[in-house]
Design a protein around this motif. Structure first.
Motif, PDB file in Angstrom:
ATOM      1  N   GLU A 137      48.766 -49.660 -17.321  1.00 56.58           N
ATOM      2  CA  GLU A 137      47.448 -49.125 -17.648  1.00 56.58           C
ATOM      3  C   GLU A 137      46.673 -48.807 -16.364  1.00 56.58           C
ATOM      4  O   GLU A 137      46.042 -47.759 -16.236  1.00 56.58           O
ATOM      5  CB  GLU A 137      46.701 -50.161 -18.499  1.00 56.58           C
TER       6      GLU A 137
ATOM      7  N   LYS B 190      45.257 -45.160 -15.186  1.00 59.50           N
ATOM      8  CA  LYS B 190      43.863 -44.860 -14.857  1.00 59.50           C
ATOM      9  C   LYS B 190      43.753 -44.326 -13.426  1.00 59.50           C
ATOM     10  O   LYS B 190      42.952 -43.434 -13.143  1.00 59.50           O
ATOM     11  CB  LYS B 190      42.992 -46.124 -14.997  1.00 59.50           C
TER      12      LYS B 190
ATOM     13  N   LYS C  48      42.417 -40.592 -12.148  1.00 58.39           N
ATOM     14  CA  LYS C  48      41.379 -40.399 -11.154  1.00 58.39           C
ATOM     15  C   LYS C  48      41.878 -39.541  -9.996  1.00 58.39           C
ATOM     16  O   LYS C  48      41.124 -38.764  -9.421  1.00 58.39           O
ATOM     17  CB  LYS C  48      40.944 -41.775 -10.637  1.00 58.39           C
TER      18      LYS C  48
ATOM     19  N   GLU D 295      34.474 -50.602 -11.123  1.00 58.12           N
ATOM     20  CA  GLU D 295      34.799 -49.553 -12.086  1.00 58.12           C
ATOM     21  C   GLU D 295      36.012 -49.952 -12.939  1.00 58.12           C
ATOM     22  O   GLU D 295      35.959 -49.955 -14.162  1.00 58.12           O
ATOM     23  CB  GLU D 295      35.084 -48.260 -11.312  1.00 58.12           C
ATOM     24  N   TRP D 296      37.108 -50.286 -12.258  1.00 62.42           N
ATOM     25  CA  TRP D 296      38.319 -50.683 -12.994  1.00 62.42           C
ATOM     26  C   TRP D 296      38.127 -52.000 -13.732  1.00 62.42           C
ATOM     27  O   TRP D 296      38.520 -52.150 -14.879  1.00 62.42           O
ATOM     28  CB  TRP D 296      39.520 -50.763 -12.059  1.00 62.42           C
ATOM     29  N   GLN D 297      37.520 -52.963 -13.079  1.00 57.61           N
ATOM     30  CA  GLN D 297      37.432 -54.292 -13.681  1.00 57.61           C
ATOM     31  C   GLN D 297      36.557 -54.294 -14.927  1.00 57.61           C
ATOM     32  O   GLN D 297      36.796 -55.047 -15.863  1.00 57.61           O
ATOM     33  CB  GLN D 297      36.939 -55.308 -12.646  1.00 57.61           C
ATOM     34  N   GLU D 298      35.558 -53.444 -14.924  1.00 61.04           N
ATOM     35  CA  GLU D 298      34.710 -53.360 -16.110  1.00 61.04           C
ATOM     36  C   GLU D 298      35.471 -52.691 -17.250  1.00 61.04           C
ATOM     37  O   GLU D 298      35.407 -53.119 -18.401  1.00 61.04           O
ATOM     38  CB  GLU D 298      33.436 -52.575 -15.776  1.00 61.04           C
ATOM     39  N   TYR D 299      36.206 -51.643 -16.873  1.00 63.00           N
ATOM     40  CA  TYR D 299      37.030 -50.962 -17.880  1.00 63.00           C
ATOM     41  C   TYR D 299      38.035 -51.952 -18.479  1.00 63.00           C
ATOM     42  O   TYR D 299      38.228 -52.043 -19.683  1.00 63.00           O
ATOM     43  CB  TYR D 299      37.752 -49.783 -17.236  1.00 63.00           C
ATOM     44  N   ASN D 300      38.656 -52.716 -17.587  1.00 64.46           N
ATOM     45  CA  ASN D 300      39.682 -53.676 -18.003  1.00 64.46           C
ATOM     46  C   ASN D 300      39.093 -54.772 -18.891  1.00 64.46           C
ATOM     47  O   ASN D 300      39.691 -55.177 -19.889  1.00 64.46           O
ATOM     48  CB  ASN D 300      40.325 -54.283 -16.748  1.00 64.46           C
TER      49      ASN D 300
ATOM     50  N   ASN E  85      36.543 -54.545 -20.873  1.00 62.93           N
ATOM     51  CA  ASN E  85      36.260 -54.026 -22.200  1.00 62.93           C
ATOM     52  C   ASN E  85      37.523 -53.695 -22.973  1.00 62.93           C
ATOM     53  O   ASN E  85      37.567 -53.798 -24.186  1.00 62.93           O
ATOM     54  CB  ASN E  85      35.356 -52.795 -22.101  1.00 62.93           C
ATOM     55  N   LYS E  86      38.559 -53.280 -22.227  1.00 64.34           N
ATOM     56  CA  LYS E  86      39.790 -52.864 -22.905  1.00 64.34           C
ATOM     57  C   LYS E  86      40.651 -54.075 -23.295  1.00 64.34           C
ATOM     58  O   LYS E  86      41.131 -54.169 -24.414  1.00 64.34           O
ATOM     59  CB  LYS E  86      40.554 -51.935 -21.964  1.00 64.34           C
TER      60      LYS E  86
ATOM     61  N   ASN F 104      27.549 -57.738 -16.849  1.00 65.53           N
ATOM     62  CA  ASN F 104      27.881 -57.781 -18.275  1.00 65.53           C
ATOM     63  C   ASN F 104      27.526 -59.098 -18.951  1.00 65.53           C
ATOM     64  O   ASN F 104      27.838 -59.304 -20.114  1.00 65.53           O
ATOM     65  CB  ASN F 104      29.370 -57.518 -18.462  1.00 65.53           C
TER      66      ASN F 104
END
Lengths: 448, 290
Positions: free
Chosen positions: A76, A80, A84, A350-355, A357-358, A372
């Protein structure tokens, strides 16, 4: 006649050649791979140049990266990153199971067919972190990437000489998970803060555990295993080895006595972590407070969303974490700049927040936690802001470096002390047996 | 002088594949292991020559001696019931008038097809003291009052590991015995019957003595195999006080968990010596009888 001879000779040669070809297949691949690396080297260089240029447009990165991992979610990450930077192709090679580290070490030793980036698990990062195979990321500016990191997450990637050499994109905090209804029934409340306060010391846990056991008629236990204390204590004590000497933190004695109390007073259900019975207890509530890492949500039976809003998470007496995956760059990679861009990406909010939530994986970057803290919700936990308890606990944990002995010695302690708890052995005997094991595995250590 | 013997060298090409394969995958690793056993090497730095240090450490290693003992105990616990069971079943299934004997031969052979790792996991679930079906069964029958912690008892842990091995191999040995039984000529039996021998006499005086070579074969292979017991035992863990840690498990732990490749190599040669010793003892003992 001659023809026949020829035929036989050709056949024999073909057989031998085909055998040799099969043996040599690997090196052929290797050659191809290193060719691939040479290709990317040139493009990697250009990418380095572009990002080094003023205002460096990251969109222009080009090249190929090879990542080795044991963890499927890296795919994943790679996806991503490719989104980018469309010019970059990331090849993720996954080797599941515990053969990964042997495979990795063999490749690193031979220097052939080696990845640009490789993952290291908490259990053995200490063995690799000071080795010559791991590139110095500090020299590439990595100190900046981890400056807002949770102390323990940052420190595990730092080598003995104080250089950042591996970076993780997550922390793996643990807490007491409980089924809300169950907590109401046995603890009188399902409020995470109240429960956290009820179990903030070992004495309280033992007392509460006895009550739960008595009130349920011996069917329900407060915690799953006295061994949970190992998890909580593991990274809140002094390192096992100091100046080449085995060092048993005196706190272990206190924890050992607590563990025996827990066992002797039926506070625990004697279920080992991740055993079948443990999984059942987590889902049916025969254990009220299950200590587990945030990433173990897959053990919850959430078929048809039946676990939505079912759980809460409370704080444990000591903050703890279980595992963690760190990413390092191969020292001799010809692709370091590009690899560093990847590391930079996974260290980014950026990635860690996406991760988060995912997948629900907790971030390693404290910034992401803070941002968060009041908003992140996970379906299983209803309206609880689960980042709060985790963050408070991991923030308070000491930043300790990983060394080549720590994890192995810890697991020996777990084994010997675990048997001691089951058999109600005196502490001195446990220590003696433990020292014998350590001495045998690591004769170079000085043991009193 | 003109000899009729064809001295063509092409034959060497035909046998070459085996020797090339053996050299690459067998001999070189063995020699490399020997080389490593004289070194100190953790895989991260360059090997350093230390002479016989690893071997002298091995000779003083009480954990290694314990693993030899463990392996022997587990082997004995598994080989005795295994051979008895295999022989009995072979004798029964070799009878002419047993119905469905081909079916049963296949069924008894099935466990041998299952990978040892799977067997190990399966038995550890069966014998789990809280959730395992064995305890539940024994309790519902009334043999046990409360669940018994199998893997907390050194003896029972060993018995369970032995049970896995026994269950895995009895079918294989049974097939070998059946093959041996079928190789005994019909005429011998007929002669015995004509002479009025009873069934027991036939079994004791004809079948068993004529099966001796087969016995020897199964015995030696199971000495070698049993002493190298690894995968299923690994799945069941080292047991209380390391009581089910076998020699090869110890090798694995040393070399691939502690990354002490050099000492692991010395352990490997230690195991080699032990296996050689017991194989020689077995071969010698079987010769003495003759």
């Amino acid at each position: 006649m001659n023809l026949k001879k020829w035929f036989v000779a050709t056949l024999a040669i073909m057989m031998v050649v085909s055998l040799l070809a099969a043996c040599g297949g690997k090196s052929g691949d290797g050659a191809q791979d290193s060719a691939g690396n040479t290709n990317s080297e040139t493009s990697g260089d250009t990418s380095g140049d572009t990002s080094g240029a003023p205002g460096g447009e990251t969109g222009e990165l080009k090249g190929n990266l090879v990542i080795w991992t044991f963890f499927d979610q890296v795919n994943e990450m790679a996806k991503k990153f490719e989104e980018k930077h469309p010019g970059v192709k990331v090849e993720v090679k996954m080797f599941p199971g515990d053969q990964y580290q042997t495979k990795l070490l063999t490749a690193l030793q031979s220097g052939r067919d080696v990845p640009d980036i490789f993952d290291l698990e908490r259990a053995y990062i200490g063995k690799f972190i000071d080795s010559p195979f791991v590139a110095d990321l500090s020299a590439m500016g990595a100190d900046e990437l981890v400056q807002n990191y949770i102390p323990y997450v940052k420190e595990l990637g730092v080598s003995a000489d104080g250089k950042v050499r591996a970076i993780s994109d997550h922390s793996s905090p643990g807490g007491f998970w409980y089924i809300r209804e169950n907590a109401k029934k046995y603890l009188g409340t399902d409020d995470p803060d109240e429960i956290s306060a009820m179990v903030d010391s070992w004495d309280k846990i033992i007392e509460l555990g006895q009550k739960v056991y008595a009130e349920s008629g011996g069917k329900v236990h407060l915690i799953a295993n006295a061994g949970d204390v190992f998890d909580m204590a593991a990274y809140n004590v002094e390192p096992w080895v100091k100046d080449g000497k085995l060092n048993i933190d005196p706190k272990w004695q206190e924890y050992y006595e607590v563990q025996k109390e827990i066992r002797n007073n039926n506070v625990d259900a004697k279920l080992p972590f991740m055993s079948a019975g443990w999984g059942n207890a987590l889902n049916d509530g025969s254990v009220v407070l299950v200590s587990m890492p945030a990433w173990a949500g897959f053990m919850v039976d959430n078929k048809d969303d039946k676990a939505v809003g079912k759980y809460g998470v409370a704080k444990t007496p000591l903050g703890f974490y279980v595992g963690g995956t760190y990413r390092a760059i191969y020292e001799k990679s010809e692709n370091k700049e590009l690899a560093y861009e990847f590391i930079k990406y996974i260290a980014s909010p950026e990635w860690q927040e996406y991760n988060l939530n995912k997948t629900g994986n907790m971030p390693g970057n404290a910034e992401v936690y803070e941002k968060n803290l009041d908003t992140f919700k996970s379906p299983m936990f209803g309206d609880q802001n689960i980042l709060k308890p985790y963050y408070e606990m991991v923030k308070a944990m000491p930043g300790l470096k990983a060394d080549k002995y720590g994890e192995d010695i810890l697991s020996k302690w777990r084994k010997v002390a675990g048997e001691g708890i089951t058999n109600n052995t005196p502490y001195e005997d446990v220590v003696a047996a433990f020292k014998k094991e350590v001495k045998n595995a690591f004769p170079e250590l000085q043991i009193d | 002088m003109n000899t009729k013997v064809n001295k063509s060298y092409y034959g060497y090409f035909f046998i070459a594949p085996f020797f090339v394969g053996f050299t690459v995958f067998g001999l070189v690793p063995i020699l490399y292991t020997l080389y490593l056993s004289f070194m100190k090497w953790d895989g991260f730095t360059d090997p350093v020559y230390v002479g016989l240090a690893n071997y002298s450490r091995l000779l003083q290693d009480s954990f290694f001696y314990q693993t030899i003992g463990n392996t022997l105990i587990i082997w004995i616990l598994s080989i005795v019931p295994q051979l008895i069971l295999a022989l009995l079943l072979a004798l029964i299934l070799n009878e002419k008038f047993v119905r469905g004997k081909h079916f049963f031969r296949a069924v008894y052979f099935f466990p041998h097809i299952v990978t040892p790792v799977t067997l190990g996991v399966m038995f550890s679930l069966l014998f789990d003291w809280q959730t395992g079906s064995v305890n539940k069964l024994l309790m519902s029958v009334g043999i046990l009052q409360e669940p018994f912690n199998w893997f907390n008892s050194p003896l029972w842990s060993r018995i369970i590991v032995a049970l896995v091995t026994c269950w895995q191999y009895f079918g294989f040995n049974m097939i070998v015995f059946i093959a041996g039984l079928q190789a005994i000529p019909e005429t011998v039996y007929e002669a015995a019957e004509v002479d009025g021998a009873t069934r027991t006499q036939i079994a004791l005086k004809i079948t068993l003595p004529l099966l001796r070579p087969v016995f020897l074969f199964t015995f030696i292979t199971s000495v070698i195999g049993g002493l190298q017991l690894f995968d299923s035992a690994l799945m069941l863990g080292a047991g209380p006080e390391n009581s089910t840690r076998t020699m090869v498990m110890y090798l694995y732990e040393t070399a691939f968990k502690n990354f002490d490749y050099s000492y692991g190599s010395a352990v490997a040669f230690g195991i080699f010596a032990v296996v050689m010793f017991f194989t020689a003892v077995t071969a010698r003992a079987s010769k003495l009888k003759e």
